[in-house]
Scaffold this motif. Sequence first.
Motif, PDB file in Angstrom:
ATOM      1  N   PRO A  13     -74.836  21.888 -15.209  1.00  0.00           N
ATOM      2  CA  PRO A  13     -73.755  22.740 -15.470  1.00  0.00           C
ATOM      3  C   PRO A  13     -72.506  21.955 -15.113  1.00  0.00           C
ATOM      4  CG  PRO A  13     -75.197  24.023 -14.113  1.00  0.00           C
ATOM      5  CD  PRO A  13     -75.772  22.593 -14.269  1.00  0.00           C
ATOM      6  N   ALA A  14     -72.391  21.186 -13.822  1.00  0.00           N
ATOM      7  CA  ALA A  14     -71.352  20.259 -13.531  1.00  0.00           C
ATOM      8  C   ALA A  14     -71.818  19.213 -12.654  1.00  0.00           C
ATOM      9  CB  ALA A  14     -70.361  21.315 -12.969  1.00  0.00           C
ATOM     10  N   LEU A  15     -71.137  18.253 -12.394  1.00  0.00           N
ATOM     11  CA  LEU A  15     -71.531  17.186 -11.111  1.00  0.00           C
ATOM     12  C   LEU A  15     -71.102  17.747  -9.754  1.00  0.00           C
ATOM     13  CD1 LEU A  15     -70.842  14.221 -13.366  1.00  0.00           C
ATOM     14  CD2 LEU A  15     -73.144  14.842 -12.501  1.00  0.00           C
ATOM     15  N   GLU A  16     -71.280  18.906  -9.262  1.00  0.00           N
ATOM     16  CA  GLU A  16     -70.984  19.176  -8.009  1.00  0.00           C
ATOM     17  C   GLU A  16     -71.836  18.669  -6.952  1.00  0.00           C
ATOM     18  OE1 GLU A  16     -68.418  20.534  -7.536  1.00  0.00           O
ATOM     19  OE2 GLU A  16     -67.840  21.423  -9.525  1.00  0.00           O
ATOM     20  N   PRO A  45     -66.454  19.224 -16.919  1.00  0.00           N
ATOM     21  CA  PRO A  45     -66.068  17.993 -16.569  1.00  0.00           C
ATOM     22  C   PRO A  45     -65.898  17.875 -14.894  1.00  0.00           C
ATOM     23  CG  PRO A  45     -64.289  18.741 -17.775  1.00  0.00           C
ATOM     24  CD  PRO A  45     -65.428  19.980 -17.701  1.00  0.00           C
ATOM     25  N   GLY A  46     -65.558  16.798 -14.523  1.00  0.00           N
ATOM     26  CA  GLY A  46     -65.215  16.531 -13.142  1.00  0.00           C
ATOM     27  C   GLY A  46     -66.532  16.929 -12.018  1.00  0.00           C
ATOM     28  N   GLY A  47     -66.063  17.200 -11.017  1.00  0.00           N
ATOM     29  CA  GLY A  47     -66.915  17.409  -9.797  1.00  0.00           C
ATOM     30  C   GLY A  47     -67.142  16.317  -8.612  1.00  0.00           C
ATOM     31  N   ASN A  48     -67.632  16.542  -7.650  1.00  0.00           N
ATOM     32  CA  ASN A  48     -67.686  15.707  -6.781  1.00  0.00           C
ATOM     33  C   ASN A  48     -68.463  14.522  -7.000  1.00  0.00           C
ATOM     34  OD1 ASN A  48     -66.217  17.153  -4.844  1.00  0.00           O
ATOM     35  ND2 ASN A  48     -67.994  18.435  -4.214  1.00  0.00           N
ATOM     36  N   LEU A  49     -69.572  14.650  -7.750  1.00  0.00           N
ATOM     37  CA  LEU A  49     -70.455  13.370  -8.173  1.00  0.00           C
ATOM     38  C   LEU A  49     -70.090  12.770  -9.458  1.00  0.00           C
ATOM     39  CD1 LEU A  49     -73.864  14.858  -7.061  1.00  0.00           C
ATOM     40  CD2 LEU A  49     -72.577  13.150  -5.835  1.00  0.00           C
ATOM     41  N   HIS A  50     -68.922  12.983 -10.066  1.00  0.00           N
ATOM     42  CA  HIS A  50     -68.613  12.279 -11.245  1.00  0.00           C
ATOM     43  C   HIS A  50     -68.615  11.033 -11.281  1.00  0.00           C
ATOM     44  CE1 HIS A  50     -65.788  11.035 -14.392  1.00  0.00           C
ATOM     45  NE2 HIS A  50     -66.157  12.151 -15.123  1.00  0.00           N
ATOM     46  N   GLU A  61     -69.709  15.015 -21.506  1.00  0.00           N
ATOM     47  CA  GLU A  61     -69.139  16.204 -21.136  1.00  0.00           C
ATOM     48  C   GLU A  61     -68.734  16.892 -22.450  1.00  0.00           C
ATOM     49  OE1 GLU A  61     -66.694  14.278 -17.271  1.00  0.00           O
ATOM     50  OE2 GLU A  61     -65.581  14.272 -18.926  1.00  0.00           O
ATOM     51  N   LEU A  62     -69.475  18.184 -22.019  1.00  0.00           N
ATOM     52  CA  LEU A  62     -69.263  19.250 -23.154  1.00  0.00           C
ATOM     53  C   LEU A  62     -67.959  20.077 -23.338  1.00  0.00           C
ATOM     54  CD1 LEU A  62     -72.740  20.774 -23.336  1.00  0.00           C
ATOM     55  CD2 LEU A  62     -71.926  18.932 -24.706  1.00  0.00           C
ATOM     56  N   CYS A  64     -66.476  22.344 -21.497  1.00  0.00           N
ATOM     57  CA  CYS A  64     -66.756  23.914 -21.330  1.00  0.00           C
ATOM     58  C   CYS A  64     -66.094  24.546 -20.197  1.00  0.00           C
ATOM     59  CB  CYS A  64     -68.074  24.573 -21.403  1.00  0.00           C
ATOM     60  SG  CYS A  64     -68.942  23.905 -22.850  1.00  0.00           S
ATOM     61  N   GLU A  65     -65.277  25.702 -20.326  1.00  0.00           N
ATOM     62  CA  GLU A  65     -64.583  26.238 -19.077  1.00  0.00           C
ATOM     63  C   GLU A  65     -65.719  26.603 -17.941  1.00  0.00           C
ATOM     64  OE1 GLU A  65     -61.549  29.013 -19.765  1.00  0.00           O
ATOM     65  OE2 GLU A  65     -60.229  27.182 -21.031  1.00  0.00           O
ATOM     66  N   ARG A  66     -66.787  27.230 -18.534  1.00  0.00           N
ATOM     67  CA  ARG A  66     -67.770  27.963 -18.022  1.00  0.00           C
ATOM     68  C   ARG A  66     -69.096  27.399 -18.450  1.00  0.00           C
ATOM     69  NH1 ARG A  66     -67.432  34.290 -17.827  1.00  0.00           N
ATOM     70  NH2 ARG A  66     -69.098  33.837 -16.181  1.00  0.00           N
ATOM     71  N   SER A  67     -70.062  27.184 -17.435  1.00  0.00           N
ATOM     72  CA  SER A  67     -71.436  26.657 -17.849  1.00  0.00           C
ATOM     73  C   SER A  67     -72.006  27.589 -19.016  1.00  0.00           C
ATOM     74  CB  SER A  67     -72.131  26.262 -16.775  1.00  0.00           C
ATOM     75  OG  SER A  67     -72.588  27.655 -15.919  1.00  0.00           O
ATOM     76  N   ILE A  68     -72.064  29.031 -18.826  1.00  0.00           N
ATOM     77  CA  ILE A  68     -72.415  29.736 -19.774  1.00  0.00           C
ATOM     78  C   ILE A  68     -72.032  29.466 -21.231  1.00  0.00           C
ATOM     79  CG2 ILE A  68     -70.958  31.849 -19.507  1.00  0.00           C
ATOM     80  CD1 ILE A  68     -74.766  32.009 -20.150  1.00  0.00           C
ATOM     81  N   LEU A  69     -70.840  29.270 -21.483  1.00  0.00           N
ATOM     82  CA  LEU A  69     -70.309  28.741 -22.935  1.00  0.00           C
ATOM     83  C   LEU A  69     -70.919  27.481 -23.273  1.00  0.00           C
ATOM     84  CD1 LEU A  69     -66.439  29.781 -21.736  1.00  0.00           C
ATOM     85  CD2 LEU A  69     -68.286  31.118 -22.821  1.00  0.00           C
ATOM     86  N   ALA A  70     -71.703  26.945 -22.729  1.00  0.00           N
ATOM     87  CA  ALA A  70     -72.159  25.840 -23.236  1.00  0.00           C
ATOM     88  C   ALA A  70     -73.418  25.775 -24.042  1.00  0.00           C
ATOM     89  CB  ALA A  70     -72.745  24.611 -21.950  1.00  0.00           C
ATOM     90  N   VAL A  71     -73.995  26.927 -24.475  1.00  0.00           N
ATOM     91  CA  VAL A  71     -75.110  27.194 -25.345  1.00  0.00           C
ATOM     92  C   VAL A  71     -75.116  26.453 -26.692  1.00  0.00           C
ATOM     93  CG1 VAL A  71     -76.637  28.641 -26.360  1.00  0.00           C
ATOM     94  CG2 VAL A  71     -76.056  29.147 -24.080  1.00  0.00           C
TER      95      VAL A  71
END
Length: 261
Positions: A13-16, A45-50, A61-62, A64-71
């Motif tokens: 979902p993200a690089l948290e 995009p983004g995240g602590n582990l980027h 990077e897709l 998307c504002e929310r991970s559920i929108l990535a389908v």
Amino acid sequence: MTTSPIRAAIFLPALEGGGSEHVALLLGESLAARGHVVELVVAKPGGNLHGAVPANVRLVELNCERSILAVRPLAAYIDAGKPDVVLSVINHANVIATTAVRLSRHQPLMLPRVGFPISRNTSRGLREWMAVMLARWTYRWADRVVCVSHDVAADTVAVLGLPDDRVRTIYNPVIRPDLHKKANAEIDHPWFAAPRQEPVLISVGRLSPMKDFQLLIRAFARVRQTIPCKLLLLGEGGERANLEALVSELGLRDHVQLPGF
């Protein structure tokens, strides 16, 4: 015996800064080092582990504002990139990834990873119950389901109703070449400066209800009644405000710190 290189996509979902994200980075780096083509696909995009993405792994990077929108974007990526296998390592990401593979014209192998007993979600509220129902529906589309322990595998089979032969146990990769170097590094924190007067307890993990750091803090408060000591909670997450409030309530502000990620 030699094997041909595979094209692998690892979806997050993200690089948290969580343990599952670290597993994904280490797995991607190791697969690429063995000659495979690895792409790390993230919904947001983004995240602590980027900045920690290995040089031998391509980041996609897709946006998307929310991970559920990535389908749909993930399905489009699969059709365009044609990976041989799609891996996902977080439970809600597994639902997204298995659905995207199902919708794509190109049909790679789908391998979701389960990192904790799914049964824990069945009694935690409507949202968690719905997540279990979605997993029960979508995991049947996976070619294999990878679990991090035999107990998690047994739980997954029981809760999701999957056949035993569709579930495999593969332990988390945790040892990397720089582990011992980092273990011997100096710690830049006043509680570790010499001469150290009190022992320091450290707990590392996402600040989430599942980790139950509230129990740890309450237990620490009881320990301090007889043993002078300090507590460091390393990690970030949605429970930060509640944990900080508990620390204040118990009068532990000088003895408990939450430095973050």
